[in-house]
Design an enzyme around this catalytic site. Sequence first.
Site, PDB file in Angstrom:
ATOM      1  N   SER A  21     -24.721  33.306 -42.579  1.00  0.00           N
ATOM      2  CA  SER A  21     -23.570  33.535 -41.706  1.00  0.00           C
ATOM      3  C   SER A  21     -23.548  32.496 -40.582  1.00  0.00           C
ATOM      4  O   SER A  21     -23.443  31.309 -40.862  1.00  0.00           O
ATOM      5  CB  SER A  21     -23.621  34.978 -41.185  1.00  0.00           C
ATOM      6  OG  SER A  21     -22.390  35.350 -40.648  1.00  0.00           O
ATOM      7  N   ASP A  72     -17.948  41.143 -49.103  1.00  0.00           N
ATOM      8  CA  ASP A  72     -18.292  40.785 -47.722  1.00  0.00           C
ATOM      9  C   ASP A  72     -17.038  40.953 -46.857  1.00  0.00           C
ATOM     10  O   ASP A  72     -16.024  40.275 -47.076  1.00  0.00           O
ATOM     11  CB  ASP A  72     -18.757  39.316 -47.732  1.00  0.00           C
ATOM     12  CG  ASP A  72     -19.281  38.837 -46.399  1.00  0.00           C
ATOM     13  OD1 ASP A  72     -18.769  39.300 -45.359  1.00  0.00           O
ATOM     14  OD2 ASP A  72     -20.179  37.986 -46.414  1.00  0.00           O
ATOM     15  N   HIS A 103     -22.202  41.628 -46.828  1.00  0.00           N
ATOM     16  CA  HIS A 103     -22.674  40.562 -45.930  1.00  0.00           C
ATOM     17  C   HIS A 103     -24.147  40.721 -45.518  1.00  0.00           C
ATOM     18  O   HIS A 103     -24.690  39.854 -44.867  1.00  0.00           O
ATOM     19  CB  HIS A 103     -21.801  40.578 -44.666  1.00  0.00           C
ATOM     20  CG  HIS A 103     -21.914  39.353 -43.816  1.00  0.00           C
ATOM     21  ND1 HIS A 103     -21.567  38.093 -44.259  1.00  0.00           N
ATOM     22  CD2 HIS A 103     -22.328  39.179 -42.528  1.00  0.00           C
ATOM     23  CE1 HIS A 103     -21.760  37.211 -43.284  1.00  0.00           C
ATOM     24  NE2 HIS A 103     -22.227  37.844 -42.227  1.00  0.00           N
TER      25      HIS A 103
HETATM   26  N1  GSH Z   1     -22.216  43.955 -35.392  1.00  0.00           N
HETATM   27  C1  GSH Z   1     -21.317  43.495 -36.405  1.00  0.00           C
HETATM   28  C2  GSH Z   1     -22.069  42.972 -37.587  1.00  0.00           C
HETATM   29  C3  GSH Z   1     -23.015  41.895 -37.234  1.00  0.00           C
HETATM   30  C4  GSH Z   1     -23.611  41.353 -38.486  1.00  0.00           C
HETATM   31  O1  GSH Z   1     -23.213  41.673 -39.629  1.00  0.00           O
HETATM   32  N2  GSH Z   1     -24.557  40.490 -38.297  1.00  0.00           N
HETATM   33  C5  GSH Z   1     -25.157  39.880 -39.431  1.00  0.00           C
HETATM   34  C6  GSH Z   1     -25.129  38.385 -39.228  1.00  0.00           C
HETATM   35  S1  GSH Z   1     -23.465  37.819 -39.054  1.00  0.00           S
HETATM   36  C7  GSH Z   1     -26.586  40.329 -39.579  1.00  0.00           C
HETATM   37  O2  GSH Z   1     -27.362  39.676 -40.253  1.00  0.00           O
HETATM   38  N3  GSH Z   1     -26.948  41.430 -38.946  1.00  0.00           N
HETATM   39  C8  GSH Z   1     -28.295  41.901 -38.915  1.00  0.00           C
HETATM   40  C9  GSH Z   1     -28.675  42.793 -40.039  1.00  0.00           C
HETATM   41  O3  GSH Z   1     -27.890  42.998 -40.983  1.00  0.00           O
HETATM   42  O4  GSH Z   1     -29.817  43.247 -40.026  1.00  0.00           O
HETATM   43  C10 GSH Z   1     -20.416  44.564 -36.897  1.00  0.00           C
HETATM   44  O5  GSH Z   1     -20.649  45.691 -36.552  1.00  0.00           O
HETATM   45  O6  GSH Z   1     -19.495  44.245 -37.660  1.00  0.00           O
END
Ligand code: GSH
Length: 286
Positions: free
Chosen positions: A148, A226, A259
Amino acid sequence: MLDIISQHGCFGGVQAFYRHDSTEIGLPMQFSVYHPPQEEHEAVPVLFYLAGLTCTEETFMIKGGAQRWASQHGIMLVAPDTSPRNTGIEGIDRDWDFGHGAGFYLDATQAPYAERFRMESYLVRELRELVLNQFNTDARRVGIFGHSMGGHGALTLALRHPEVFSSVSAFAPIAAPSRCPWGEKAFGHYLGADRAAWVEHDASELMKRAKTPYPQGILIDQGLNDKFLQEQLLPQEFEHACQQAQQPLTLRRHEGYDHGYYFISTFMEDHLAFHHRVLNGQPAGF
Ligand SMILES: N[C@@H](CCC(=O)N[C@@H](CS)C(=O)NCC(=O)O)C(=O)O
Protein backbone atom coordinates in the site's frame (compact mmCIF):
# COMPACT_ATOMS: atom_id res chain seq x y z
CA MET A 1 24.52 3.40 19.09
CA LEU A 2 21.98 0.62 18.50
CA ASP A 3 19.71 -0.47 21.37
CA ILE A 4 18.19 -3.94 21.29
CA ILE A 5 14.54 -3.73 22.33
CA SER A 6 13.94 -7.48 22.10
CA GLN A 7 15.21 -10.65 20.42
CA HIS A 8 13.32 -13.87 19.69
CA GLY A 9 14.40 -17.19 18.17
CA CYS A 10 12.54 -17.65 14.86
CA PHE A 11 12.94 -20.34 12.15
CA GLY A 12 16.54 -21.01 13.18
CA GLY A 13 17.42 -17.31 13.10
CA VAL A 14 16.58 -14.32 15.29
CA GLN A 15 13.72 -11.84 15.12
CA ALA A 16 15.04 -8.57 16.60
CA PHE A 17 13.66 -5.12 17.33
CA TYR A 18 16.05 -2.15 17.57
CA ARG A 19 16.04 1.52 18.49
CA HIS A 20 18.61 4.16 17.49
CA ASP A 21 18.99 7.94 17.43
CA SER A 22 18.45 8.95 13.81
CA THR A 23 20.55 11.86 12.58
CA GLU A 24 18.38 12.33 9.48
CA ILE A 25 15.18 12.59 11.52
CA GLY A 26 16.64 14.02 14.69
CA LEU A 27 14.59 11.66 16.88
CA PRO A 28 14.81 8.04 18.03
CA MET A 29 13.59 5.55 15.41
CA GLN A 30 12.70 1.89 15.79
CA PHE A 31 13.09 -0.85 13.21
CA SER A 32 12.89 -4.63 13.04
CA VAL A 33 15.27 -7.17 11.54
CA TYR A 34 14.87 -10.85 10.83
CA HIS A 35 18.37 -12.34 11.00
CA PRO A 36 18.42 -15.59 8.99
CA PRO A 37 20.59 -18.44 10.28
CA GLN A 38 22.97 -18.11 7.28
CA GLU A 39 24.15 -14.71 8.57
CA GLU A 40 26.33 -16.53 11.12
CA HIS A 41 28.70 -17.77 8.43
CA GLU A 42 28.15 -15.65 5.28
CA ALA A 43 27.22 -12.12 4.14
CA VAL A 44 23.51 -12.31 3.38
CA PRO A 45 21.31 -10.24 1.01
CA VAL A 46 19.01 -7.66 2.57
CA LEU A 47 15.33 -7.10 1.74
CA PHE A 48 13.67 -3.93 3.03
CA TYR A 49 9.90 -4.06 3.64
CA LEU A 50 7.90 -0.84 3.83
CA ALA A 51 4.52 -1.07 5.56
CA GLY A 52 1.31 0.83 4.93
CA LEU A 53 -0.72 3.54 6.62
CA THR A 54 -1.16 3.16 10.41
CA CYS A 55 1.50 0.42 10.64
CA THR A 56 4.73 0.30 12.66
CA GLU A 57 8.01 -1.60 12.39
CA GLU A 58 6.21 -4.54 14.06
CA THR A 59 3.27 -5.08 11.71
CA PHE A 60 5.04 -6.96 8.92
CA MET A 61 7.08 -9.15 11.24
CA ILE A 62 3.97 -10.17 13.19
CA LYS A 63 1.51 -10.57 10.32
CA GLY A 64 3.45 -11.04 7.07
CA GLY A 65 4.63 -14.62 7.60
CA ALA A 66 7.89 -13.86 5.79
CA GLN A 67 10.44 -15.30 8.23
CA ARG A 68 9.95 -18.93 7.17
CA TRP A 69 10.90 -18.09 3.57
CA ALA A 70 13.65 -15.65 4.57
CA SER A 71 15.21 -18.39 6.66
CA GLN A 72 14.99 -20.84 3.78
CA HIS A 73 16.60 -18.43 1.28
CA GLY A 74 19.07 -16.82 3.70
CA ILE A 75 17.68 -13.30 3.29
CA MET A 76 17.76 -10.63 6.00
CA LEU A 77 14.45 -8.74 6.37
CA VAL A 78 14.47 -5.13 7.56
CA ALA A 79 11.28 -3.18 8.35
CA PRO A 80 11.44 0.48 9.39
CA ASP A 81 8.66 2.40 11.06
CA THR A 82 6.26 4.20 8.70
CA SER A 83 7.12 7.74 9.88
CA PRO A 84 8.96 9.69 12.56
CA ARG A 85 7.18 9.55 15.94
CA ASN A 86 6.68 12.08 18.74
CA THR A 87 7.44 14.99 16.44
CA GLY A 88 5.35 17.37 18.51
CA ILE A 89 3.90 18.92 15.35
CA GLU A 90 0.50 20.45 16.04
CA GLY A 91 -2.35 18.21 14.82
CA ILE A 92 -0.03 15.50 13.47
CA ASP A 93 -2.11 12.67 15.00
CA ARG A 94 -5.46 14.08 13.87
CA ASP A 95 -5.86 11.83 10.78
CA TRP A 96 -5.00 8.14 10.36
CA ASP A 97 -3.90 8.67 6.73
CA PHE A 98 -1.51 11.57 7.28
CA GLY A 99 1.27 12.46 9.72
CA HIS A 100 2.48 9.90 12.26
CA GLY A 101 2.16 6.45 10.67
CA ALA A 102 1.95 8.00 7.20
CA GLY A 103 5.38 9.32 6.21
CA PHE A 104 5.05 8.22 2.54
CA TYR A 105 8.79 7.42 2.36
CA LEU A 106 9.83 10.83 1.03
CA ASP A 107 11.67 13.90 2.33
CA ALA A 108 9.11 16.63 3.04
CA THR A 109 10.00 20.07 1.73
CA GLN A 110 7.27 22.07 3.49
CA ALA A 111 7.06 23.49 7.01
CA PRO A 112 6.36 22.20 9.61
CA TYR A 113 7.14 18.73 8.22
CA ALA A 114 10.48 19.22 6.46
CA GLU A 115 12.65 19.04 9.57
CA ARG A 116 11.51 15.59 10.76
CA PHE A 117 9.70 13.86 7.88
CA ARG A 118 12.82 12.72 6.03
CA MET A 119 11.95 9.07 5.47
CA GLU A 120 13.65 8.76 2.07
CA SER A 121 17.05 9.96 3.32
CA TYR A 122 16.58 7.99 6.52
CA LEU A 123 15.97 4.75 4.63
CA VAL A 124 18.17 5.01 1.60
CA ARG A 125 21.16 6.50 3.42
CA GLU A 126 21.07 6.16 7.18
CA LEU A 127 19.23 2.92 7.87
CA ARG A 128 20.72 1.11 4.87
CA GLU A 129 24.25 2.08 5.91
CA LEU A 130 23.57 1.13 9.50
CA VAL A 131 22.30 -2.32 8.50
CA LEU A 132 25.17 -2.90 6.07
CA ASN A 133 27.76 -1.82 8.65
CA GLN A 134 26.35 -3.51 11.74
CA PHE A 135 25.32 -6.88 10.36
CA ASN A 136 26.86 -9.58 8.14
CA THR A 137 25.29 -8.38 4.89
CA ASP A 138 26.12 -8.10 1.19
CA ALA A 139 25.75 -4.49 -0.04
CA ARG A 140 25.52 -5.66 -3.68
CA ARG A 141 22.35 -7.65 -2.98
CA VAL A 142 19.74 -5.27 -1.55
CA GLY A 143 16.06 -5.43 -2.53
CA ILE A 144 12.92 -3.59 -1.49
CA PHE A 145 9.20 -4.40 -1.26
CA GLY A 146 6.16 -3.10 0.55
CA HIS A 147 2.41 -2.81 0.91
CA SER A 148 0.00 0.00 0.00
CA MET A 149 1.76 3.23 1.09
CA GLY A 150 4.82 0.98 1.48
CA GLY A 151 4.28 -0.39 -2.02
CA HIS A 152 4.39 3.19 -3.25
CA GLY A 153 7.58 3.62 -1.18
CA ALA A 154 9.18 0.48 -2.59
CA LEU A 155 8.41 1.35 -6.22
CA THR A 156 9.43 5.01 -5.97
CA LEU A 157 12.60 4.41 -3.97
CA ALA A 158 13.61 1.63 -6.39
CA LEU A 159 13.00 3.94 -9.36
CA ARG A 160 14.77 6.89 -7.71
CA HIS A 161 17.73 4.78 -6.52
CA PRO A 162 18.27 1.90 -8.95
CA GLU A 163 21.96 1.87 -8.00
CA VAL A 164 20.96 0.92 -4.44
CA PHE A 165 18.12 -1.59 -4.95
CA SER A 166 18.53 -4.58 -7.25
CA SER A 167 15.04 -6.07 -6.91
CA VAL A 168 11.57 -4.62 -6.26
CA SER A 169 8.06 -5.93 -5.68
CA ALA A 170 4.84 -4.74 -4.05
CA PHE A 171 1.50 -5.78 -2.58
CA ALA A 172 -1.44 -3.51 -3.47
CA PRO A 173 0.75 -0.41 -3.92
CA ILE A 174 -0.55 3.15 -4.13
CA ALA A 175 0.62 3.15 -7.72
CA ALA A 176 -0.24 6.68 -8.88
CA PRO A 177 -0.32 8.81 -5.70
CA SER A 178 -0.58 12.17 -7.43
CA ARG A 179 -3.98 11.01 -8.75
CA CYS A 180 -5.61 9.56 -5.61
CA PRO A 181 -6.96 11.13 -2.40
CA TRP A 182 -4.34 9.58 -0.04
CA GLY A 183 -1.50 10.79 -2.24
CA GLU A 184 -2.99 14.23 -2.93
CA LYS A 185 -3.40 14.83 0.78
CA ALA A 186 0.11 13.64 1.71
CA PHE A 187 1.93 15.27 -1.21
CA GLY A 188 0.03 18.53 -0.74
CA HIS A 189 1.20 18.78 2.86
CA TYR A 190 4.71 17.30 2.53
CA LEU A 191 5.68 18.65 -0.91
CA GLY A 192 3.44 21.70 -1.35
CA ALA A 193 0.88 22.78 -3.92
CA ASP A 194 3.16 22.62 -6.97
CA ARG A 195 2.33 19.33 -8.64
CA ALA A 196 5.58 19.40 -10.59
CA ALA A 197 7.30 18.28 -7.37
CA TRP A 198 4.83 15.41 -6.96
CA VAL A 199 5.81 13.53 -10.11
CA GLU A 200 9.24 12.86 -8.63
CA HIS A 201 7.49 10.68 -6.01
CA ASP A 202 4.85 9.04 -8.17
CA ALA A 203 5.80 5.53 -9.35
CA SER A 204 3.71 5.72 -12.52
CA GLU A 205 5.14 9.09 -13.52
CA LEU A 206 8.71 7.98 -12.71
CA MET A 207 8.26 4.81 -14.71
CA LYS A 208 7.07 6.71 -17.80
CA ARG A 209 10.44 8.45 -17.90
CA ALA A 210 12.50 5.35 -17.08
CA LYS A 211 14.29 3.00 -19.47
CA THR A 212 13.75 -0.62 -18.35
CA PRO A 213 15.30 0.05 -14.93
CA TYR A 214 14.62 -3.49 -13.65
CA PRO A 215 15.21 -5.79 -16.64
CA GLN A 216 14.55 -8.94 -14.58
CA GLY A 217 11.04 -7.64 -13.89
CA ILE A 218 8.85 -6.21 -11.15
CA LEU A 219 6.26 -8.31 -9.29
CA ILE A 220 2.98 -6.83 -7.99
CA ASP A 221 0.09 -8.68 -6.35
CA GLN A 222 -3.32 -7.05 -6.03
CA GLY A 223 -6.51 -8.37 -4.42
CA LEU A 224 -9.72 -7.72 -6.37
CA ASN A 225 -11.82 -7.43 -3.17
CA ASP A 226 -9.56 -4.61 -1.97
CA LYS A 227 -11.84 -1.73 -0.96
CA PHE A 228 -9.12 0.78 -1.86
CA LEU A 229 -8.46 -0.55 -5.36
CA GLN A 230 -10.59 1.77 -7.51
CA GLU A 231 -10.09 5.06 -5.72
CA GLN A 232 -6.64 4.87 -4.11
CA LEU A 233 -4.38 2.22 -5.64
CA LEU A 234 -4.77 2.50 -9.45
CA PRO A 235 -2.38 -0.33 -10.46
CA GLN A 236 -3.49 0.06 -14.09
CA GLU A 237 -1.64 3.40 -14.22
CA PHE A 238 1.62 1.70 -13.29
CA GLU A 239 0.88 -1.12 -15.73
CA HIS A 240 0.50 1.38 -18.60
CA ALA A 241 3.67 3.19 -17.57
CA CYS A 242 5.61 -0.09 -17.55
CA GLN A 243 4.34 -0.86 -21.06
CA GLN A 244 5.52 2.58 -22.16
CA ALA A 245 8.95 2.08 -20.57
CA GLN A 246 9.25 -1.53 -21.79
CA GLN A 247 9.64 -2.54 -18.17
CA PRO A 248 8.73 -6.22 -17.61
CA LEU A 249 5.95 -6.36 -15.00
CA THR A 250 4.05 -9.27 -13.52
CA LEU A 251 0.84 -7.77 -12.12
CA ARG A 252 -1.29 -10.54 -10.66
CA ARG A 253 -4.93 -9.78 -9.83
CA HIS A 254 -6.50 -12.16 -7.32
CA GLU A 255 -10.23 -12.79 -6.89
CA GLY A 256 -11.36 -13.04 -3.27
CA TYR A 257 -8.51 -11.16 -1.59
CA ASP A 258 -8.80 -7.82 0.22
CA HIS A 259 -6.23 -5.23 1.35
CA GLY A 260 -5.06 -6.88 4.56
CA TYR A 261 -2.34 -9.19 5.80
CA TYR A 262 -4.34 -12.38 5.06
CA PHE A 263 -3.83 -11.41 1.40
CA ILE A 264 -0.22 -10.37 1.89
CA SER A 265 0.80 -13.50 3.79
CA THR A 266 -0.83 -15.70 1.12
CA PHE A 267 1.60 -14.46 -1.54
CA MET A 268 4.63 -13.80 0.67
CA GLU A 269 6.36 -17.04 -0.36
CA ASP A 270 6.30 -15.93 -4.01
CA HIS A 271 7.79 -12.51 -3.20
CA LEU A 272 10.64 -13.96 -1.15
CA ALA A 273 11.39 -16.49 -3.91
CA PHE A 274 11.28 -13.68 -6.51
CA HIS A 275 13.76 -11.50 -4.59
CA HIS A 276 15.99 -14.50 -3.85
CA ARG A 277 16.26 -15.32 -7.54
CA VAL A 278 16.74 -11.74 -8.79
CA LEU A 279 19.28 -10.85 -6.09
CA ASN A 280 21.25 -13.97 -7.02
CA GLY A 281 21.24 -13.18 -10.73
CA GLN A 282 18.80 -15.95 -11.66
CA PRO A 283 15.76 -15.57 -13.95
CA ALA A 284 12.89 -14.00 -11.97
CA GLY A 285 10.60 -16.92 -12.77
CA PHE A 286 7.44 -14.89 -13.39
N1 GSH B 1 -7.76 2.47 9.16
C1 GSH B 1 -8.15 2.23 7.81
C2 GSH B 1 -7.40 1.07 7.23
C3 GSH B 1 -5.94 1.24 7.31
C4 GSH B 1 -5.29 0.11 6.59
O1 GSH B 1 -5.93 -0.73 5.92
N2 GSH B 1 -4.00 0.07 6.70
C5 GSH B 1 -3.29 -0.95 6.02
C6 GSH B 1 -2.19 -0.29 5.22
S1 GSH B 1 -2.88 0.84 4.05
C7 GSH B 1 -2.67 -1.91 7.00
O2 GSH B 1 -1.75 -2.63 6.65
N3 GSH B 1 -3.15 -1.92 8.23
C8 GSH B 1 -2.59 -2.71 9.28
C9 GSH B 1 -3.12 -4.09 9.39
O3 GSH B 1 -3.91 -4.54 8.54
O4 GSH B 1 -2.68 -4.78 10.30
C10 GSH B 1 -9.60 1.93 7.67
O5 GSH B 1 -10.22 1.74 8.68
O6 GSH B 1 -10.07 1.87 6.54
